[in-house]
Design a protein around this motif. Sequence first.
Motif, short mmCIF file in Angstrom:
data_model
loop_
_atom_site.label_atom_id
_atom_site.label_comp_id
_atom_site.label_asym_id
_atom_site.label_seq_id
_atom_site.Cartn_x
_atom_site.Cartn_y
_atom_site.Cartn_z
N GLU A 1 0.76 -1.02 0.00
CA GLU A 1 -0.14 -0.19 0.24
C GLU A 1 1.05 1.24 -0.23
OE1 GLU A 1 -3.14 2.01 2.82
OE2 GLU A 1 -3.15 -0.32 2.94
N ASP B 1 -6.83 8.69 -0.24
CA ASP B 1 -7.18 8.02 0.40
C ASP B 1 -7.62 6.84 -0.53
OD1 ASP B 1 -7.70 9.66 2.78
OD2 ASP B 1 -9.32 10.51 1.82
N SER C 1 -12.93 1.91 -0.34
CA SER C 1 -13.42 0.87 0.11
C SER C 1 -14.30 0.51 -0.76
CB SER C 1 -14.08 1.41 1.54
OG SER C 1 -13.98 -0.18 2.06
N GLY C 2 -13.43 -1.08 -0.97
CA GLY C 2 -14.23 -2.05 -1.36
C GLY C 2 -13.28 -1.58 -3.42
N GLU C 3 -12.45 -1.35 -3.81
CA GLU C 3 -12.11 -1.04 -4.63
C GLU C 3 -10.82 -1.29 -5.08
OE1 GLU C 3 -14.15 2.64 -7.52
OE2 GLU C 3 -15.23 2.45 -5.80
N TYR D 1 -7.36 5.26 -5.61
CA TYR D 1 -7.39 6.23 -5.03
C TYR D 1 -8.57 7.45 -4.84
CZ TYR D 1 -3.55 3.28 -2.77
OH TYR D 1 -2.80 1.58 -2.39
#
Length: 247
Positions: free
Chosen positions: A90, A159, A162-164, A168
């Motif tokens: 990440e 950021d 979420s879920g992808e 970003y």
Amino acid sequence: MNTSTVQADETAAGTPKYYEMDGALRANANRAWLLAFLTIPVALVAIGFAIFVRMQPPTVIRIGPNGDASVLGKPAKGAVSDLATGGTDEFLDEAFVKRFLTSYLNYSPADVDDHWASSLNMMTRNLRAYTLKAMGDDDTRGKIDDGQIQSVFHLREIDAVSGEPLTYLVYGVKDVHHLSNGNETTDHFVNEYRVRLIADKRSDVNPDGLWIAEYSERPIDGERRDRILNAPDATMDSDAVPDKGGQ
């Protein structure tokens, strides 16, 4: 029978026969040889284990941004890891996004070609072709020379969506300075940038193992815009003076 004869007979009766002594010696020798042969495989196993341990790489423990520890080279339980493939870290993924935006959104007439060439080479072929066509249709490069446009990008937040995976949302301020009728004008664009990456095998051409697969931006209005405009840069050093941009 005299006393000396009796004592000699008793001594002879108490002494073991020669063949009994020889048999005992042979039995002890056989046990010694058997023990010696049994230690050979033990020694070979010990030598093999020592060689195996010496051939193993050292254990390196990595501390993640959230304080979680993981052993490099050993995937977590239930995880699939391939060091030859990008998109598995990440921190490196975010750094790739930041590097792309810094190169793509910071430019002046003198260095825009180098910056955009570097950024376009980070894109997939289809996104690169689409971007080049859009630039050509809008004559973006000519407008930069005509207005002596300079762009300075200030990254505020980044950021993960979420879920992808590898997607970003980046929030930042782009200060655009340009000349109009001899007067300099500065515009402050507060935008949300959506960047999606795609992982690939690492190679000499693409050591990061990542490509920019999707890029878009949209303006932000209202209180959200004011908050982002006045926030410090997310990439500045902790001891540096905050550069808020857009001021």
